[in-house]
Design a protein around this motif. Sequence first.
Motif, PDB file in Angstrom:
ATOM      1  N   LEU A 144      18.967  26.758  84.620  1.00 58.24           N
ATOM      2  CA  LEU A 144      19.783  27.668  85.423  1.00 58.24           C
ATOM      3  C   LEU A 144      18.953  28.833  85.954  1.00 58.24           C
ATOM      4  O   LEU A 144      19.216  29.365  87.033  1.00 58.24           O
ATOM      5  CB  LEU A 144      20.947  28.186  84.576  1.00 58.24           C
ATOM      6  N   GLN A 145      17.935  29.226  85.218  1.00 54.20           N
ATOM      7  CA  GLN A 145      17.054  30.305  85.675  1.00 54.20           C
ATOM      8  C   GLN A 145      16.169  29.861  86.832  1.00 54.20           C
ATOM      9  O   GLN A 145      15.809  30.659  87.690  1.00 54.20           O
ATOM     10  CB  GLN A 145      16.186  30.777  84.507  1.00 54.20           C
ATOM     11  N   VAL A 146      15.828  28.563  86.860  1.00 54.54           N
ATOM     12  CA  VAL A 146      14.961  28.038  87.915  1.00 54.54           C
ATOM     13  C   VAL A 146      15.774  27.622  89.128  1.00 54.54           C
ATOM     14  O   VAL A 146      15.399  27.887  90.271  1.00 54.54           O
ATOM     15  CB  VAL A 146      14.138  26.845  87.385  1.00 54.54           C
ATOM     16  N   CYS A 147      16.899  26.942  88.888  1.00 59.37           N
ATOM     17  CA  CYS A 147      17.734  26.396  89.976  1.00 59.37           C
ATOM     18  C   CYS A 147      19.180  26.834  89.800  1.00 59.37           C
ATOM     19  O   CYS A 147      20.036  26.037  89.380  1.00 59.37           O
ATOM     20  CB  CYS A 147      17.654  24.870  90.001  1.00 59.37           C
ATOM     21  N   PRO A 148      19.506  28.098  90.091  1.00 62.96           N
ATOM     22  CA  PRO A 148      20.891  28.562  89.898  1.00 62.96           C
ATOM     23  C   PRO A 148      21.896  27.883  90.818  1.00 62.96           C
ATOM     24  O   PRO A 148      23.100  27.913  90.548  1.00 62.96           O
ATOM     25  CB  PRO A 148      20.796  30.067  90.196  1.00 62.96           C
ATOM     26  N   ASP A 149      21.420  27.260  91.897  1.00 59.69           N
ATOM     27  CA  ASP A 149      22.323  26.586  92.837  1.00 59.69           C
ATOM     28  C   ASP A 149      22.322  25.073  92.657  1.00 59.69           C
ATOM     29  O   ASP A 149      22.756  24.336  93.541  1.00 59.69           O
ATOM     30  CB  ASP A 149      21.927  26.924  94.278  1.00 59.69           C
ATOM     31  N   ASN A 150      21.838  24.613  91.524  1.00 61.79           N
ATOM     32  CA  ASN A 150      21.829  23.178  91.245  1.00 61.79           C
ATOM     33  C   ASN A 150      23.165  22.786  90.625  1.00 61.79           C
ATOM     34  O   ASN A 150      23.475  23.156  89.489  1.00 61.79           O
ATOM     35  CB  ASN A 150      20.676  22.840  90.294  1.00 61.79           C
ATOM     36  N   ALA A 151      23.963  22.009  91.360  1.00 61.64           N
ATOM     37  CA  ALA A 151      25.291  21.616  90.888  1.00 61.64           C
ATOM     38  C   ALA A 151      25.216  20.778  89.615  1.00 61.64           C
ATOM     39  O   ALA A 151      26.075  20.882  88.739  1.00 61.64           O
ATOM     40  CB  ALA A 151      26.023  20.854  91.989  1.00 61.64           C
ATOM     41  N   LYS A 152      24.172  19.949  89.486  1.00 60.41           N
ATOM     42  CA  LYS A 152      24.056  19.103  88.294  1.00 60.41           C
ATOM     43  C   LYS A 152      23.771  19.930  87.046  1.00 60.41           C
ATOM     44  O   LYS A 152      24.204  19.565  85.948  1.00 60.41           O
ATOM     45  CB  LYS A 152      22.957  18.046  88.490  1.00 60.41           C
ATOM     46  N   VAL A 153      23.060  21.017  87.195  1.00 54.42           N
ATOM     47  CA  VAL A 153      22.808  21.893  86.051  1.00 54.42           C
ATOM     48  C   VAL A 153      24.121  22.502  85.574  1.00 54.42           C
ATOM     49  O   VAL A 153      24.424  22.509  84.370  1.00 54.42           O
ATOM     50  CB  VAL A 153      21.791  22.994  86.413  1.00 54.42           C
ATOM     51  N   CYS A 168       0.899  25.186  89.655  1.00 54.07           N
ATOM     52  CA  CYS A 168       1.514  26.405  89.113  1.00 54.07           C
ATOM     53  C   CYS A 168       2.798  26.021  88.370  1.00 54.07           C
ATOM     54  O   CYS A 168       3.899  26.137  88.914  1.00 54.07           O
ATOM     55  CB  CYS A 168       1.822  27.384  90.245  1.00 54.07           C
ATOM     56  N   PRO A 169       2.676  25.550  87.128  1.00 56.68           N
ATOM     57  CA  PRO A 169       3.838  25.038  86.391  1.00 56.68           C
ATOM     58  C   PRO A 169       4.694  26.139  85.758  1.00 56.68           C
ATOM     59  O   PRO A 169       5.000  26.103  84.564  1.00 56.68           O
ATOM     60  CB  PRO A 169       3.195  24.153  85.326  1.00 56.68           C
ATOM     61  N   HIS A 170       5.059  27.118  86.555  1.00 58.04           N
ATOM     62  CA  HIS A 170       5.915  28.197  86.055  1.00 58.04           C
ATOM     63  C   HIS A 170       7.383  27.808  86.180  1.00 58.04           C
ATOM     64  O   HIS A 170       8.167  27.994  85.250  1.00 58.04           O
ATOM     65  CB  HIS A 170       5.635  29.492  86.826  1.00 58.04           C
ATOM     66  N   TRP A 171       7.768  27.239  87.332  1.00 60.32           N
ATOM     67  CA  TRP A 171       9.159  26.834  87.555  1.00 60.32           C
ATOM     68  C   TRP A 171       9.300  25.369  87.173  1.00 60.32           C
ATOM     69  O   TRP A 171       8.977  24.485  87.967  1.00 60.32           O
ATOM     70  CB  TRP A 171       9.545  27.045  89.018  1.00 60.32           C
ATOM     71  N   LEU A 172       9.787  25.129  85.976  1.00 63.39           N
ATOM     72  CA  LEU A 172      10.000  23.761  85.509  1.00 63.39           C
ATOM     73  C   LEU A 172      11.483  23.565  85.229  1.00 63.39           C
ATOM     74  O   LEU A 172      12.146  24.435  84.661  1.00 63.39           O
ATOM     75  CB  LEU A 172       9.178  23.482  84.248  1.00 63.39           C
ATOM     76  N   CYS A 173      11.988  22.402  85.626  1.00 66.67           N
ATOM     77  CA  CYS A 173      13.420  22.133  85.500  1.00 66.67           C
ATOM     78  C   CYS A 173      13.609  20.664  85.137  1.00 66.67           C
ATOM     79  O   CYS A 173      12.911  19.793  85.659  1.00 66.67           O
ATOM     80  CB  CYS A 173      14.127  22.451  86.820  1.00 66.67           C
TER      81      CYS A 173
END
Length: 705
Positions: free
Chosen positions: A437-446, A296-301
């Motif tokens: 940011l839409q997929v991983c809003p809590d990703n510090a590296k983003v 399910c390749p909807h959330w790609l980061c």
Amino acid sequence: MLGLTHKAALHSMVCQAILVLICLVCYGCGGLSGAKFVFDDTVAIVKNRDVNTLPTNWTAIFTHDFWGASLLSPDSHKSFRPLTTLMFHYEFALLGLTAAHMKFLNLLLHCVNTLLMWRLVRSLYVPEVNTERWAILSAALFAAHPIHTEAVSGVVGRAELMFGMIHLLCLLLTVANTGKYGPQTGGLIMFLTAVGMLFKESAVTIPMSCVLLDYFQNGYFHLTLKDQWNLLRSRISYLVYFIGTLGLLTARLWWQDFETPTFNEVDNPVAHNEHILTRGLSQHYLLVMNIWLMLCPHWLCYDWALGCVKLVTSIWDLRLQGVIGFYSLVLVALMNFRRLPGMMLALGLMVIPFLPASGIICVGFVIAERTLYVPSIGFCLVSIYGFLYCYDNSTVKSLWRTALQVLLMLLFTVMMLRTRHRATDWLNEEQLFKSALQVCPDNAKVHYNIARLATDTGNNTKAFQHYHKAIELYPSYESALMNLGNLYREHGQLASAEDYIRLALQAYPEFPAAWMNLGIVQSAQGKFEEALASYEKALKYRANFAVCYYNMGNLYLEQKKYADALHHWRHAVGLNPRESKAWANILTMLDNRGLQDDALRLSDQALLHLPNEVSILFIRANVLGKLKHYIEAESVYKRVIELEPHNMLYHTNLGVLYHRWDKTQEAIEAYRTAISINAARATTARENLSKLLKRLEREAQVIQR
């Protein structure tokens, strides 16, 4: 017979045309216009001197890692891919450093791999499904799958594409030599494996995939386990694969002096966790996450490092249900491998190429979508295998088959639309980081990368916001702390700058860049002795730190120790001949000390390494003007203005040159151009123009008298 041959050839051409068309619709058809280098492309290509320096430095390419650092350096990631780097280098030499043509070559390679996969599946002997259907459908899914976007649209994905091509060629060789027992095929495959490892280290798994394919194509799975073991031991090619793989691994490790890479916690929090249970559970969960991304390749980061995937700390974590489900399916497949050999083959081709990225060795990422490019071959095969098994064995044939056909067409449509949308995210960093940011809003590296990009584009408000957010999410994020300190320094808030840089050093005491930036802040505060100590600390942790020597030269300049300043700048350009600021300072100092001939000589050396560096050309033009070499000075000024046409200072100095040269009309035009660019700051141009016009007026009055 001739009619059947023509029909088969036409069918083959149509199939191949459809597959190429799917690739072009997903990634081409104008989708490369405005493409830029993004994310890892910047380090591996744009800033990599092995790529963008002429003439070709063969020694550097074969002794440096993929990112341009020495393979024996403690900071090296040990990713040795010299043939990939060499491809980039020759593209630069022939076509220049532009992302569009490099991404277009990636697209062509993806088309080739899609066609190779189609040919491979057509040649397989899998009686339980229709191999013609299996080939076209699985290859079409491979062509359109969104998980490939990073490998195809990111230029550094070239390594994966070349690995995939060599992997497929080796599998085709294996099928072509099914039933033959000589060592020639094994030797050729080992040679191709060695070549593949120079594109991507994961190619070391190619012999394992070939053994698996040979095992199923020869029908060894029908034998008893004892007979299988005796047969496997007697195969010469398998022995060649085993010894060859060990030899290649040993040679690869020897080339990096048997040193292992060191990664920071921000790169892979799972590997750095001190609890064995947490590491084990989290790693198994990551395996399922990778499969889920293909399913399910909807959330790609572009980066799954910090905050995207929470660690699994307990056996009661509900996410482990996915792990249990996956291993249950594997167990069922193993129990039925004699009845469904095609499914087992497909699963094996999915698992084997993924082994290097599965956590059995320490890697510098949590999930890297481009590493799924080759494993997805197996995934596409097993997915379409399952579809065809249901389709061919359905009892209510007409209605059920129609429904399956509709669902399959809907799947392909959705996949192609998702891939095309994702490919647009990879056109530039702003879109790429925003999508993450839409997929991983809590990703510090983003947040860190968004802040870094905002700093580069001058949006300091946004940069402050995202640096603070990155530190909030991960308080010991040393790079974010240091960059935030640098941002405060640029705004004149030196106390805050020092505080944040010291926090970065608390998080990572051996951080050479942080020690250097601390020295810059201390120098700005007038703490010269402390600044010198910080610079020396930076050089302790990175001996050949050219930028640090440049800043030490600036420190000595502030203390009016001109000889020491010149010495350190020379050291900087000796370590890195492309250190433009150090060259500019050397030339300026020589010019100010009246050593114009030395300045010209050294500017020739600098321009060998930086032929289009405006600051060096500008100083050279000024020196030529002082020496009254007006024609050459004019030529250099015009080149500078061609490179930066909207810089008021360059037009002003060209006006001064014409003024000295008594070319009054040209001087007036140059001064007026400077004033039109920036009237508020063009004080010198305005004053000189006024003096020149008054002089002309006086001369006109004298003539009239």
